[in-house]
Design a protein around this motif. Structure first.
Motif, PDB file in Angstrom:
ATOM      1  N   VAL A 101       0.917  -1.224  -0.032  1.00 10.27           N
ATOM      2  CA  VAL A 101      -0.023  -0.011   0.086  1.00 10.27           C
ATOM      3  C   VAL A 101       0.689   1.264   0.150  1.00 10.27           C
ATOM      4  N   GLY A 102       1.917   1.177   0.632  1.00 11.68           N
ATOM      5  CA  GLY A 102       2.783   2.214   0.735  1.00 11.68           C
ATOM      6  C   GLY A 102       3.727   2.715  -0.628  1.00 11.68           C
ATOM      7  N   SER A 103       3.391   1.474  -1.254  1.00  6.21           N
ATOM      8  CA  SER A 103       4.350   1.774  -2.508  1.00  6.21           C
ATOM      9  C   SER A 103       3.471   2.363  -3.644  1.00  6.21           C
ATOM     10  N   LEU A 104       1.961   2.254  -3.377  1.00 12.95           N
ATOM     11  CA  LEU A 104       1.055   2.656  -4.376  1.00 12.95           C
ATOM     12  C   LEU A 104       1.188   4.463  -4.977  1.00 12.95           C
ATOM     13  N   PRO A 105       1.412   5.084  -3.989  1.00 11.29           N
ATOM     14  CA  PRO A 105       1.510   6.532  -4.564  1.00 11.29           C
ATOM     15  C   PRO A 105       2.879   6.760  -5.518  1.00 11.29           C
ATOM     16  N   SER A 106       3.759   6.141  -5.358  1.00 10.73           N
ATOM     17  CA  SER A 106       5.006   6.063  -6.240  1.00 10.73           C
ATOM     18  C   SER A 106       4.548   5.337  -7.637  1.00 10.73           C
ATOM     19  N   LEU A 107       3.802   4.039  -7.616  1.00 16.40           N
ATOM     20  CA  LEU A 107       3.258   3.829  -8.853  1.00 16.40           C
ATOM     21  C   LEU A 107       2.385   4.464  -9.377  1.00 16.40           C
ATOM     22  N   VAL A 108       1.413   5.029  -8.717  1.00 16.88           N
ATOM     23  CA  VAL A 108       0.719   6.045  -9.496  1.00 16.88           C
ATOM     24  C   VAL A 108       1.372   7.176 -10.086  1.00 16.88           C
ATOM     25  N   LYS A 109       2.370   7.818  -9.520  1.00 15.48           N
ATOM     26  CA  LYS A 109       3.086   8.869  -9.863  1.00 15.48           C
ATOM     27  C   LYS A 109       3.696   8.313 -11.242  1.00 15.48           C
ATOM     28  N   VAL A 110       4.246   7.302 -11.118  1.00 18.28           N
ATOM     29  CA  VAL A 110       4.878   6.709 -12.594  1.00 18.28           C
ATOM     30  C   VAL A 110       4.047   6.558 -13.685  1.00 18.28           C
ATOM     31  N   ALA A 111       2.726   5.847 -13.164  1.00 18.96           N
ATOM     32  CA  ALA A 111       1.727   5.580 -14.115  1.00 18.96           C
ATOM     33  C   ALA A 111       1.099   6.798 -14.929  1.00 18.96           C
ATOM     34  N   THR A 112       0.952   7.910 -13.981  1.00 19.46           N
ATOM     35  CA  THR A 112       0.445   9.146 -14.635  1.00 19.46           C
ATOM     36  C   THR A 112       1.510  10.291 -15.075  1.00 19.46           C
ATOM     37  N   LYS A 113       2.747   9.579 -15.470  1.00 24.35           N
ATOM     38  CA  LYS A 113       3.664  10.595 -15.577  1.00 24.35           C
ATOM     39  C   LYS A 113       3.325  11.175 -17.025  1.00 24.35           C
ATOM     40  N   GLN A 114       2.859  10.452 -18.048  1.00 23.31           N
ATOM     41  CA  GLN A 114       2.657  10.841 -19.333  1.00 23.31           C
ATOM     42  C   GLN A 114       1.218  11.215 -19.772  1.00 23.31           C
ATOM     43  N   GLY A 115       0.578  11.294 -18.672  1.00 19.22           N
ATOM     44  CA  GLY A 115      -0.990  11.516 -18.821  1.00 19.22           C
ATOM     45  C   GLY A 115      -1.976  10.812 -17.915  1.00 19.22           C
ATOM     46  N   THR A 116      -3.279  11.181 -17.617  1.00 23.68           N
ATOM     47  CA  THR A 116      -4.321  10.719 -17.101  1.00 23.68           C
ATOM     48  C   THR A 116      -5.446  10.317 -18.118  1.00 23.68           C
ATOM     49  N   ALA A 117      -5.330  10.208 -19.093  1.00 25.69           N
ATOM     50  CA  ALA A 117      -6.576   9.981 -20.125  1.00 25.69           C
ATOM     51  C   ALA A 117      -7.526   9.122 -19.732  1.00 25.69           C
ATOM     52  N   PRO A 118      -8.823   9.237 -19.727  1.00 23.31           N
ATOM     53  CA  PRO A 118      -9.858   8.206 -19.353  1.00 23.31           C
ATOM     54  C   PRO A 118      -9.616   6.884 -19.843  1.00 23.31           C
ATOM     55  N   ARG A 119      -9.123   6.769 -21.173  1.00 24.88           N
ATOM     56  CA  ARG A 119      -8.837   5.254 -21.785  1.00 24.88           C
ATOM     57  C   ARG A 119      -8.049   4.716 -21.014  1.00 24.88           C
ATOM     58  N   TYR A 120      -7.139   5.114 -20.269  1.00 23.09           N
ATOM     59  CA  TYR A 120      -6.096   4.130 -19.707  1.00 23.09           C
ATOM     60  C   TYR A 120      -6.670   3.541 -18.273  1.00 23.09           C
ATOM     61  N   THR A 227       0.683   0.080 -20.122  1.00 19.33           N
ATOM     62  CA  THR A 227       1.403  -0.566 -19.472  1.00 19.33           C
ATOM     63  C   THR A 227       1.450  -0.231 -17.923  1.00 19.33           C
ATOM     64  N   TYR A 228       1.621   0.840 -17.340  1.00 22.01           N
ATOM     65  CA  TYR A 228       1.749   1.243 -16.040  1.00 22.01           C
ATOM     66  C   TYR A 228       0.290   1.027 -15.327  1.00 22.01           C
ATOM     67  N   TYR A 229      -0.423   1.523 -16.223  1.00 20.93           N
ATOM     68  CA  TYR A 229      -1.916   1.548 -15.477  1.00 20.93           C
ATOM     69  C   TYR A 229      -2.317   0.078 -15.364  1.00 20.93           C
ATOM     70  N   GLY A 230      -1.936  -0.849 -16.358  1.00 27.41           N
ATOM     71  CA  GLY A 230      -2.245  -2.117 -16.247  1.00 27.41           C
ATOM     72  C   GLY A 230      -1.602  -2.897 -14.959  1.00 27.41           C
ATOM     73  N   LEU A 231      -0.267  -2.394 -14.860  1.00 30.44           N
ATOM     74  CA  LEU A 231       0.479  -3.080 -13.472  1.00 30.44           C
ATOM     75  C   LEU A 231      -0.166  -2.335 -12.313  1.00 30.44           C
ATOM     76  N   LEU A 232      -0.945  -1.334 -12.281  1.00 29.50           N
ATOM     77  CA  LEU A 232      -1.355  -0.725 -11.115  1.00 29.50           C
ATOM     78  C   LEU A 232      -2.546  -1.633 -10.830  1.00 29.50           C
ATOM     79  N   GLY A 233      -3.398  -1.984 -11.949  1.00 32.41           N
ATOM     80  CA  GLY A 233      -4.422  -2.616 -11.602  1.00 32.41           C
ATOM     81  C   GLY A 233      -4.099  -4.305 -11.070  1.00 32.41           C
ATOM     82  N   VAL A 234      -3.138  -4.597 -11.668  1.00 29.14           N
ATOM     83  CA  VAL A 234      -2.497  -6.056 -10.820  1.00 29.14           C
ATOM     84  C   VAL A 234      -2.006  -5.818  -9.301  1.00 29.14           C
ATOM     85  N   VAL A 235      -1.477  -4.606  -9.102  1.00 27.70           N
ATOM     86  CA  VAL A 235      -0.954  -4.741  -7.837  1.00 27.70           C
ATOM     87  C   VAL A 235      -2.263  -4.442  -6.761  1.00 27.70           C
TER      88      VAL A 235
END
Length: 275
Positions: A101-120, A227-235
């Motif tokens: 859980v503590g690593s989630l903010p870091s992963l979210v930051k990486v996942a949204t680095k190139q945008g937060t479009a709803p399709r992701y 890729t990173y949004y998919g990984l976030l879902g897996v986590v």
């Protein structure tokens, strides 16, 4: 002389980072890939895996201390974790959940680095379903605390999961091994150094790491956010899948909450630090 001292210091630093990566390989909630990202070595590691002979000296100077540190860490921690999981499984799992859980903010930051479009968010949902659908049909996570030896097929698959969690940032191989029901048998094999059981796992992990590194390199170049949004879902799905249930006593509930908070704070602080 000064150059030798710098080289020695770099070697020791990489050994220590390797030890943290080793911990990330066997502690559910930690991710070896995330540790590499935190300390700025992830891209170098991927490059060495994909092209080990392009610069042999650089490859050896990077890989040798990391592998040595990871090996020491895995061997040292396996006995401790095996003992704790046998005696206090629910409390240990709560600590592990806090760590991820503590690593989630870091992963979210990486996942949204190139945008937060709803399709992701479609990728996030797919990653979540990949983890949850098997549990929906089983109604439980089979084998999380099982300790029976596993067959060759399960050993090879475990090697793949180990490589996946080591190479892919944010994915805990130990969480995946728990869901597959092979975590405890492998921890027992590690603690007792049963090489015949571990060798297929190691070979599978090595081969899988090369393949996964190539695939991840391609996906991150071409489909970074997907890729990173998919990984976030897996986590997130992994957290749900390994949840051991509510504590049975007030004291167990208190200790579980404390350990969860400690785990979350630990990985959150670690994720803020760069070397």
């Amino acid at each position: 002389m000064e150059s030798n001292a710098r080289g020695f210091n770099l070697f020791i630093k990489r050994v220590l980072i390797g030890m943290l990566m080793g911990a990330g390989m066997i502690i559910p909630g930690f991710s070896g890939g995330v540790i590499a990202v935190i300390f700025g070595l992830y891209e170098q590691i991927i490059a060495v895996i994909n092209h080990p002979f392009r610069d042999v000296r650089n490859s050896v100077s990077l890989a040798l201390p990391l592998v040595a540190g990871a090996g020491v860490s895995v061997l040292a921690l396996s006995k401790v974790l095996n003992w704790l999981l046998e005696r206090y499984p629910l409390l240990v799992i709560y600590l592990f959940i806090g760590l991820i859980v503590g690593s989630l903010p870091s992963l979210v930051k990486v996942a949204t680095k190139q945008g937060t479009a709803p399709r992701y968010y479609l990728a996030l949902i797919i990653g979540l379903l990949v983890m949850l659908i098997p549990g929906f049909f089983e109604q439980r996570v089979p084998g999380i605390f099982a300790s029976e030896p596993i067959g060759l097929g399960a050993q090879l698959f475990s090697g793949f999961l180990l490589a996946l969690g080591t190479v892919v940032p944010g994915v805990s191989s130990s969480f995946l091994l728990m869901i597959a029901g092979t975590y405890m048998p492998l921890m027992d094999a590690l603690a007792n150094l049963r090489i015949a059981e571990l060798l297929p796992v190691g070979c599978s992990a090595l081969i899988s790491a090369v393949i996964i590194a190539w695939i991840i390199g391609y996906l991150l170049r071409e489909y970074y956010s997907w890729t990173y949004y998919g990984l976030l879902g897996v986590v997130i799905g992994s957290i749900i899948m390994v949840f051991p249930g509510l504590p049975q006593t007030l004291m167990e509930g208190f200790l579980g909450a404390v350990l969860l908070i400690i785990g979350a704070i630990t990985t959150w602080i670690l994720s803020q630090r760069k070397v």
